[in-house]
Scaffold this motif. Sequence first.
Motif, short mmCIF file in Angstrom:
data_model
loop_
_atom_site.label_atom_id
_atom_site.label_comp_id
_atom_site.label_asym_id
_atom_site.label_seq_id
_atom_site.Cartn_x
_atom_site.Cartn_y
_atom_site.Cartn_z
N MET A 1 0.83 -1.21 0.00
CA MET A 1 0.00 0.00 0.00
C MET A 1 0.86 1.26 0.00
O MET A 1 0.60 2.17 -0.74
N ASN A 2 1.90 1.26 0.83
CA ASN A 2 2.75 2.44 0.92
C ASN A 2 3.48 2.70 -0.39
O ASN A 2 3.64 3.84 -0.79
N SER A 3 3.92 1.63 -1.06
CA SER A 3 4.64 1.83 -2.33
C SER A 3 3.71 2.42 -3.39
O SER A 3 4.13 3.20 -4.23
N ALA A 4 2.43 2.05 -3.34
CA ALA A 4 1.45 2.64 -4.26
C ALA A 4 1.31 4.14 -3.99
O ALA A 4 1.28 4.95 -4.92
N LEU A 5 1.25 4.51 -2.72
CA LEU A 5 1.15 5.93 -2.36
C LEU A 5 2.42 6.67 -2.76
O LEU A 5 2.35 7.80 -3.24
N GLU A 6 3.57 6.03 -2.55
CA GLU A 6 4.85 6.66 -2.94
C GLU A 6 4.87 6.89 -4.45
O GLU A 6 5.31 7.94 -4.91
N TRP A 111 0.37 14.24 2.90
CA TRP A 111 -0.37 14.19 4.16
C TRP A 111 -0.81 12.75 4.46
O TRP A 111 -0.68 12.27 5.58
N LEU A 112 -1.31 12.06 3.42
CA LEU A 112 -1.79 10.69 3.58
C LEU A 112 -0.64 9.77 3.99
O LEU A 112 -0.79 8.93 4.89
N LYS A 116 -0.32 7.76 7.52
CA LYS A 116 -0.11 6.30 7.61
C LYS A 116 1.12 5.99 8.46
O LYS A 116 1.11 5.05 9.24
N GLN A 117 2.17 6.79 8.29
CA GLN A 117 3.38 6.58 9.09
C GLN A 117 3.11 6.85 10.57
O GLN A 117 3.56 6.09 11.44
N ARG A 118 2.37 7.92 10.87
CA ARG A 118 2.02 8.23 12.26
C ARG A 118 1.16 7.11 12.85
O ARG A 118 1.39 6.67 13.97
N ASP A 119 0.17 6.66 12.08
CA ASP A 119 -0.71 5.58 12.55
C ASP A 119 0.10 4.31 12.82
O ASP A 119 -0.13 3.64 13.83
#
Length: 149
Positions: A1-6, A111-112, A116-119
Amino acid sequence: MNSALEFLLDQAKENENKAVMALSQARTELQNYYEQIEQIEQYRLDYCQQLVDRGKSGLTASQYGHLQRFLNQLDETLSTQRQAESHFKQQVDNCEQHWLEQRKQRRSYEWLIEKKQRDASLLQEKRDQKMMDEFSTLSFNRRRLNSGH
């Protein structure tokens, strides 16, 4: 998921850079337009001055007619050029609006990702705290059992 956001963030940054370049180009074209108008106006002023100077030494009707037609052509050119101003201004406005939208898109992905990193950090802290609590409880129970024997 994170790589998709990146990936989406990288795309957004690229789109924002393209929008900045387009805006810069539109502003340059508007500036060039103003300089061109200024040059034509200056040329017309110079030409009018030449006409006055030549008129002092006398002009035939034919020469005067030729010079007047040339001035009329310059005036038409200026009029046509001035009508183009709204086009160049609109281009700058459109590019500015597009850039603002692209910047907003990039910021929302940033921001997203940060959220996600904070969560994820918060979740890890809770897991760590739970493990520490369980460890403390186990240690306390062991000590109690060991001291009871």
